[in-house]
Design a protein around this motif. Sequence first.
Motif, PDB file in Angstrom:
ATOM      1  N   ASN A  69      -6.347 -73.310  93.915  1.00 52.34           N
ATOM      2  CA  ASN A  69      -7.298 -72.517  95.072  1.00 52.34           C
ATOM      3  C   ASN A  69      -7.156 -73.493  96.224  1.00 52.34           C
ATOM      4  O   ASN A  69      -6.939 -74.503  96.340  1.00 52.34           O
ATOM      5  CB  ASN A  69      -8.722 -72.156  94.704  1.00 52.34           C
ATOM      6  CG  ASN A  69      -9.597 -73.361  94.535  1.00 52.34           C
ATOM      7  OD1 ASN A  69      -9.133 -74.444  94.444  1.00 52.34           O
ATOM      8  ND2 ASN A  69     -10.892 -73.019  94.363  1.00 52.34           N
ATOM      9  N   ASP A  70      -7.955 -72.840  97.439  1.00 51.72           N
ATOM     10  CA  ASP A  70      -7.912 -73.502  98.438  1.00 51.72           C
ATOM     11  C   ASP A  70      -9.482 -73.624  98.812  1.00 51.72           C
ATOM     12  O   ASP A  70     -10.184 -72.379  98.903  1.00 51.72           O
ATOM     13  CB  ASP A  70      -7.330 -72.834  99.618  1.00 51.72           C
ATOM     14  CG  ASP A  70      -5.636 -72.706  99.210  1.00 51.72           C
ATOM     15  OD1 ASP A  70      -4.853 -73.590  99.478  1.00 51.72           O
ATOM     16  OD2 ASP A  70      -5.426 -71.586  98.805  1.00 51.72           O
ATOM     17  N   VAL A  71      -9.999 -74.541  99.705  1.00 53.30           N
ATOM     18  CA  VAL A  71     -11.255 -74.510 100.029  1.00 53.30           C
ATOM     19  C   VAL A  71     -11.645 -74.993 101.484  1.00 53.30           C
ATOM     20  O   VAL A  71     -10.624 -75.699 101.966  1.00 53.30           O
ATOM     21  CB  VAL A  71     -12.276 -75.599  99.254  1.00 53.30           C
ATOM     22  CG1 VAL A  71     -12.439 -75.063  97.715  1.00 53.30           C
ATOM     23  CG2 VAL A  71     -11.758 -77.109  99.166  1.00 53.30           C
ATOM     24  N   GLN A  72     -12.540 -74.204 102.169  1.00 48.59           N
ATOM     25  CA  GLN A  72     -12.713 -74.590 103.687  1.00 48.59           C
ATOM     26  C   GLN A  72     -14.301 -74.577 103.810  1.00 48.59           C
ATOM     27  O   GLN A  72     -15.004 -74.194 102.989  1.00 48.59           O
ATOM     28  CB  GLN A  72     -11.908 -73.634 104.471  1.00 48.59           C
ATOM     29  CG  GLN A  72     -10.458 -73.214 104.180  1.00 48.59           C
ATOM     30  CD  GLN A  72      -9.858 -72.580 105.435  1.00 48.59           C
ATOM     31  OE1 GLN A  72     -10.235 -72.676 106.453  1.00 48.59           O
ATOM     32  NE2 GLN A  72      -8.868 -71.687 104.797  1.00 48.59           N
ATOM     33  N   LEU A  73     -14.494 -75.151 104.977  1.00 52.95           N
ATOM     34  CA  LEU A  73     -16.048 -75.008 105.246  1.00 52.95           C
ATOM     35  C   LEU A  73     -16.543 -74.065 106.325  1.00 52.95           C
ATOM     36  O   LEU A  73     -15.926 -73.884 107.405  1.00 52.95           O
ATOM     37  CB  LEU A  73     -16.422 -76.679 105.811  1.00 52.95           C
ATOM     38  CG  LEU A  73     -16.622 -77.641 104.805  1.00 52.95           C
ATOM     39  CD1 LEU A  73     -17.009 -78.867 105.655  1.00 52.95           C
ATOM     40  CD2 LEU A  73     -18.002 -77.409 104.142  1.00 52.95           C
ATOM     41  N   LYS A  75     -19.301 -72.326 109.017  1.00 56.17           N
ATOM     42  CA  LYS A  75     -20.109 -72.905 110.124  1.00 56.17           C
ATOM     43  C   LYS A  75     -21.464 -73.441 109.858  1.00 56.17           C
ATOM     44  O   LYS A  75     -21.774 -74.470 110.255  1.00 56.17           O
ATOM     45  CB  LYS A  75     -20.406 -71.657 110.976  1.00 56.17           C
ATOM     46  CG  LYS A  75     -21.219 -72.105 112.357  1.00 56.17           C
ATOM     47  CD  LYS A  75     -21.466 -70.878 113.281  1.00 56.17           C
ATOM     48  CE  LYS A  75     -22.020 -71.119 114.563  1.00 56.17           C
ATOM     49  NZ  LYS A  75     -22.436 -70.108 115.469  1.00 56.17           N
ATOM     50  N   ASP A  76     -21.850 -73.085 108.717  1.00 57.95           N
ATOM     51  CA  ASP A  76     -23.191 -73.649 108.211  1.00 57.95           C
ATOM     52  C   ASP A  76     -22.960 -74.732 106.994  1.00 57.95           C
ATOM     53  O   ASP A  76     -23.923 -75.017 106.205  1.00 57.95           O
ATOM     54  CB  ASP A  76     -24.471 -72.637 107.919  1.00 57.95           C
ATOM     55  CG  ASP A  76     -23.640 -71.697 106.952  1.00 57.95           C
ATOM     56  OD1 ASP A  76     -22.587 -71.303 106.854  1.00 57.95           O
ATOM     57  OD2 ASP A  76     -24.524 -71.012 106.325  1.00 57.95           O
ATOM     58  N   GLY A  77     -21.607 -74.956 106.775  1.00 55.26           N
ATOM     59  CA  GLY A  77     -21.316 -76.032 105.700  1.00 55.26           C
ATOM     60  C   GLY A  77     -21.198 -75.819 104.502  1.00 55.26           C
ATOM     61  O   GLY A  77     -21.449 -76.594 103.742  1.00 55.26           O
ATOM     62  N   VAL A  78     -20.827 -74.466 104.057  1.00 59.84           N
ATOM     63  CA  VAL A  78     -20.666 -74.039 102.662  1.00 59.84           C
ATOM     64  C   VAL A  78     -19.367 -74.084 102.417  1.00 59.84           C
ATOM     65  O   VAL A  78     -18.539 -73.468 103.263  1.00 59.84           O
ATOM     66  CB  VAL A  78     -21.542 -72.559 102.454  1.00 59.84           C
ATOM     67  CG1 VAL A  78     -21.101 -72.087 101.152  1.00 59.84           C
ATOM     68  CG2 VAL A  78     -22.960 -72.782 102.950  1.00 59.84           C
ATOM     69  N   LEU A  79     -18.827 -74.569 101.187  1.00 57.68           N
ATOM     70  CA  LEU A  79     -17.438 -74.201 100.938  1.00 57.68           C
ATOM     71  C   LEU A  79     -17.075 -72.914 100.283  1.00 57.68           C
ATOM     72  O   LEU A  79     -17.884 -72.551  99.346  1.00 57.68           O
ATOM     73  CB  LEU A  79     -17.274 -75.549  99.928  1.00 57.68           C
ATOM     74  CG  LEU A  79     -16.993 -76.697 100.217  1.00 57.68           C
ATOM     75  CD1 LEU A  79     -17.194 -77.801  99.207  1.00 57.68           C
ATOM     76  CD2 LEU A  79     -15.864 -77.099 101.097  1.00 57.68           C
ATOM     77  N   VAL A  80     -16.054 -72.386 100.916  1.00 58.45           N
ATOM     78  CA  VAL A  80     -15.625 -71.018 100.564  1.00 58.45           C
ATOM     79  C   VAL A  80     -14.244 -71.214 100.108  1.00 58.45           C
ATOM     80  O   VAL A  80     -13.515 -72.108 100.655  1.00 58.45           O
ATOM     81  CB  VAL A  80     -15.834 -69.992 101.440  1.00 58.45           C
ATOM     82  CG1 VAL A  80     -17.145 -69.776 101.780  1.00 58.45           C
ATOM     83  CG2 VAL A  80     -15.177 -70.268 102.860  1.00 58.45           C
ATOM     84  N   VAL A  81     -13.722 -70.195  99.377  1.00 58.90           N
ATOM     85  CA  VAL A  81     -12.386 -70.306  98.760  1.00 58.90           C
ATOM     86  C   VAL A  81     -11.515 -69.428  99.609  1.00 58.90           C
ATOM     87  O   VAL A  81     -11.751 -68.000  99.552  1.00 58.90           O
ATOM     88  CB  VAL A  81     -12.398 -69.985  97.256  1.00 58.90           C
ATOM     89  CG1 VAL A  81     -10.961 -70.169  96.737  1.00 58.90           C
ATOM     90  CG2 VAL A  81     -13.224 -70.876  96.483  1.00 58.90           C
TER      91      VAL A  81
END
Length: 290
Positions: A69-73, A75-81
């Motif tokens: 999978n891939d993770v990004q942040l 605007k409010d600092g939550v990691l999403v896939v």
Amino acid sequence: MSVRTASASTAVAALLGGCVLLPAAQAQASDARHAPVVFAHRGASAYAPENTLAAVDAADDLGIAWVENDVQLTKDGVLVVMHDTNLKRTTDAEEVFPGRAPWAVKDFTAAEIAKLDAGSWFGARYAGARVPTLTQYLRRVERNHQKLLLEIKSPEIYPGIEKETLRVLREEGWLDRRHVKHRLVVQSFGAESVKTVHAQRPDVVTGFLGTPAVADLPSYAAFTDQINPSHGTIDAAYVASVHKLKGAHGKPLRVNTWTVNDAAKAAQVAGYGVDGIITNNPDIVRDATR
């Protein structure tokens, strides 16, 4: 076969408990032991919308242990896939949030992203699928007793993403000995990002996405355990050069190549001696290489 040769074979058979492996059989046994590990790219993304929980389940239904999978942040600092650094291709962000171009992941809060449909683009049966947070994704992988190849996506856009990724992994129990030893690899195209993960958690297995020059491989071996290149950039000689070196944990560097989606190419790269194949079609690759 002469009587002397036959007698020698009989003696060997007796020593081995009646089992003699001729050269061809030995080669077949070796091939069986070294079938590449199959990684379901963004989940089984040929069969369900990429990076969704449905794609994780699709891989599980196919009997595939490893998902990528891939993770990004946000605007409010939550990691999403999410794979793309914008939301346009795999969600309805343009319709839900008109005027928010270029719809970059980093410009949206986790709550806003949670409103998006991440499945309809793939097929009507997946309408309403959501972009999972890393926490949600980890829990689904854990529920399915699967393993995770986690990519830190575009780390240059997200200062501190490595620390946050490790924090979530730790909170969800993925940094205990069992997970670290058998069920987790963290990779990135960013060498500095991989170095950061290795520095913060030296026990975690890491991978560098790319094809460094052979002369540069020793410098990568200092901070990573895997060199994970595109299939079009390698041959058997390159794979052998990687395998000659020991990585950050003192074991031979491994090679997981991407993204291989057909049987012929899977058989070809398996012949190069790669350790793993990352694919949208994990069942096809598995069947072509086992």
